[in-house]
Design an enzyme around this catalytic site. Structure first.
Site, PDB file in Angstrom:
ATOM      1  N   MET A  78       0.812  -1.204   0.000  1.00 18.85           N
ATOM      2  CA  MET A  78       0.000   0.000   0.000  1.00 18.85           C
ATOM      3  C   MET A  78       0.852   1.263   0.000  1.00 18.85           C
ATOM      4  O   MET A  78       0.520   2.245  -0.665  1.00 18.85           O
ATOM      5  CB  MET A  78      -0.901   0.013   1.251  1.00 18.85           C
ATOM      6  CG  MET A  78      -1.942  -1.070   1.274  1.00 18.85           C
ATOM      7  SD  MET A  78      -2.686  -1.242   2.923  1.00 18.85           S
ATOM      8  CE  MET A  78      -3.089   0.439   3.345  1.00 18.85           C
ATOM      9  N   GLU A  79       1.927   1.219   0.739  1.00 18.72           N
ATOM     10  CA  GLU A  79       2.715   2.423   0.939  1.00 18.72           C
ATOM     11  C   GLU A  79       3.548   2.784  -0.293  1.00 18.72           C
ATOM     12  O   GLU A  79       3.600   3.939  -0.706  1.00 18.72           O
ATOM     13  CB  GLU A  79       3.639   2.243   2.152  1.00 18.72           C
ATOM     14  CG  GLU A  79       2.923   2.080   3.479  1.00 18.72           C
ATOM     15  CD  GLU A  79       2.333   3.383   3.981  1.00 18.72           C
ATOM     16  OE1 GLU A  79       2.591   4.432   3.357  1.00 18.72           O
ATOM     17  OE2 GLU A  79       1.613   3.352   4.994  1.00 18.72           O
ATOM     18  N   SER A  80       4.240   1.802  -0.864  1.00 14.70           N
ATOM     19  CA  SER A  80       5.232   2.103  -1.899  1.00 14.70           C
ATOM     20  C   SER A  80       5.193   1.147  -3.085  1.00 14.70           C
ATOM     21  O   SER A  80       6.068   1.235  -3.959  1.00 14.70           O
ATOM     22  CB  SER A  80       6.636   2.039  -1.289  1.00 14.70           C
ATOM     23  OG  SER A  80       6.914   0.707  -0.837  1.00 14.70           O
TER      24      SER A  80
END
Length: 353
Positions: A78-80
């Site tokens: 989700m983040e990167s």
């Protein structure tokens, strides 16, 4: 070489599936909606899964070793999209998308040579410590810990207090939180459901090589990744992908550094270092970095006697790695029987006197 034991038989997907903490909470309309979004963009999820194959076994193993839920290793999807070089428009960086100020709080060094937020090992250790702290702060509620990771512990604490004042429930679903946080937690729960049931979710899991264990080798002097690749007899591009915290393709000058390599390459590299007279001895002037000396007392200019004050979220393993000693040595020097018994404010002897 780092002292934790290689896990060549560590089956990432099996461990994640069998030890999921969040599985009971993966039902509800908001989670169903997020699952459908992932299905509609299966190509993006698949590309991120392939990219993750180099890092995911290491991240999952470290979470398990730290007694944290293994599916937290899905957060970088989700983040990167599992790109350790990712930088957001807002300045967040690395697998875990850590803001500069947060990185400073977590002790991740940044300078012209290096950004610890983009260092797979050190950023993961920092996040492990941070999640340990958040989980404790919010009384073992992982959904609140996730919300605090996304929007800050102050935001979540204020929302809890508002509900307490109004006699309302204080679980995640009852709180008035920012819109991006209210979407963030269901999106993560949707991911955990998909990885637990990949066939049902039409998700293709990449094949992970259990023998591709990653290990760190400490080097006393500056070296280019090109030269390190030659000594380790490893592909340069692989070495570059594993050491994404380095900004210039060389390790920082004037200080000790740990290069991350596949296990076999790490063994070859360590052997090559021992054969090189110019790199056999760590200069005595090199000690902990400026960030690492917060809470540290040294008794002389040469680092022979060092005490470290344990901070909230610290683990014995992370402290040992940070200062280049083994956890076993730390336990021996400090008469520690249980490595999980550290407490904030405790003083640790870091170098044998």
């Amino acid at each position: 070489m780092s002292s934790h034991h290689p896990a060549s038989d560590f089956d990432t997907w099996r461990v994640m599936n069998e030890h999921m903490t969040f599985a009971p909470t993966t039902t509800g309309p908001s989670i169903d909606l997020e699952v459908q979004k992932y299905r509609d963009n299966s190509g993006i999820a698949g590309a991120a899964a392939e990219r993750a194959s180099l890092y995911l076994p290491y991240v999952t193993r470290r979470l398990v070793e730290s007694d944290l839920p293994p599916e937290l290793a899905l957060l970088p999807f989700m983040e990167s999209a599992y790109n350790p070089r990712a930088i957001s428009p807002g300045g967040a960086a690395g697998l875990w998308q850590i803001q500069p100020g947060t990185g400073d709080v977590l002790g991740l060094r940044r300078d012209q040579w290096y950004d610890g937020r983009q260092d797979v090992v050190r950023s993961t250790e920092a996040v492990i410590g941070h999640f340990g702290y958040l989980h404790q702060k919010f009384d073992g509620d992982w959904l609140l810990a996730l919300a605090a990771y996304n929007s800050g512990e102050g935001t979540v604490s204020k929302a809890i207090q508002r509900n307490l004042d109004q006699g309302k429930d204080t679980d995640f679903w009852a709180l008035d939180l920012p819109e991006h946080t209210r979407a963030y937690v269901p999106r993560f729960l949707a991911l955990t459901r998909m990885f637990q049931n990949p066939d049902e979710s039409q998700l293709r899991l990449p094949l992970l090589d259990p023998s591709q264990t990653l290990e760190s080798v400490a080097i006393p002097k500056q070296i280019s990744l090109t030269r390190a690749a030659e000594l380790a007899e490893v592909d340069y591009d692989t070495l570059k992908r594993l050491n994404t915290g380095l900004k210039r393709g060389v390790t920082p000058p004037q200080r000790r550094y740990e290069i991350l390599l596949p296990l076999n390459a790490a063994q070859r590299f360590e052997a090559a270092l021992l054969k090189s007279p110019s790199t056999q001895t760590l200069p005595e002037s090199i000690g902990p970095t400026a960030t690492e000396t917060q809470g540290v007392k040294t008794s002389a200019a040469k680092v022979r006697s060092v005490d470290y004050r344990v901070k909230t979220g610290d683990s014995l393993w992370a402290i040992a790695r940070r200062f280049g000693v083994s956890p076993e040595a730390l336990m021996r020097w400090n008469d520690i029987d249980n490595p999980r018994a550290l407490r904030p404010g405790q003083n640790l002897r870091l170098i044998e006197r």
